[in-house]
Write an enzyme that holds these catalytic residues in place. Sequence first.
Site, PDB file in Angstrom:
ATOM      1  N   GLY A  46       0.730  -1.325  -0.073  1.00 17.82           N
ATOM      2  CA  GLY A  46       0.147   0.102  -0.126  1.00 17.82           C
ATOM      3  C   GLY A  46       0.838   1.189  -0.054  1.00 17.82           C
ATOM      4  O   GLY A  46       1.664   1.524   0.739  1.00 17.82           O
ATOM      5  N   GLY A 102      -3.144  -0.049  -9.517  1.00 19.89           N
ATOM      6  CA  GLY A 102      -3.852  -1.006  -8.554  1.00 19.89           C
ATOM      7  C   GLY A 102      -4.649   0.058  -7.439  1.00 19.89           C
ATOM      8  O   GLY A 102      -4.633   1.095  -7.252  1.00 19.89           O
ATOM      9  N   GLU A 146      -6.222   9.180  -5.309  1.00 21.04           N
ATOM     10  CA  GLU A 146      -6.848   9.189  -3.859  1.00 21.04           C
ATOM     11  C   GLU A 146      -8.059  10.357  -4.125  1.00 21.04           C
ATOM     12  O   GLU A 146      -9.039  10.105  -3.239  1.00 21.04           O
ATOM     13  CB  GLU A 146      -5.808   9.629  -3.008  1.00 21.04           C
TER      14      GLU A 146
HETATM   15 ZN    ZN Z   1      -7.515   3.000  -4.244  1.00 22.64          ZN
END
Ligand code: ZN
Length: 169
Positions: A46, A102, A146
């Site tokens: 992440g 992704g 985001e």
């Molecule tokens: Zn995302």
Amino acid sequence: MVEIVQKNNPVLRQKATEVNVSELTSPRIRQVLADMKKALASQEDGVALAAPQIGIPLRIFIVAGFALAEELQESKDRPDDLVFINPVITKLSKDKAELEEGCLSVRNFYGKTLRSTKAIVRAYNEKGKIFQRGGSGLLAQIFQHETDHLDGILFIDHAKDVREADTIK
Ligand code: ZN
């Protein structure tokens, strides 16, 4: 553990609400940020996380410190996550590139998205101070991915060649 919601959850399709400026440093927002950091840290791959991804429809995202370090070509290990509250993209380059993308809420799927190669975001930090941050490459891509989350948009809505990880050679 803080759970990361997956793509069929309606919270990911909501337009997230701005955090009230008087609430920026409140215990509630501090808790949200702590939960987001915990959730992001639990994901090996992440680089960033938006609040709706932990089920909270507020306009907040965080970027992992190491993603910033890569961007800045720093050698410092694990700088702090950067917090963006009520982020607004103030500038996007006309220059765009097709990039591999992704999402932690679309597990195992990847695709190619067209993103501006440079972006500038204005936001509040966790101390309630307004700041501006520019980025190119990965960071610019993160800013766009985001802020899309905060508007209920997932990368699979516009990506090309979407495929499952197993099919990547
Ligand atoms: Zn995302």
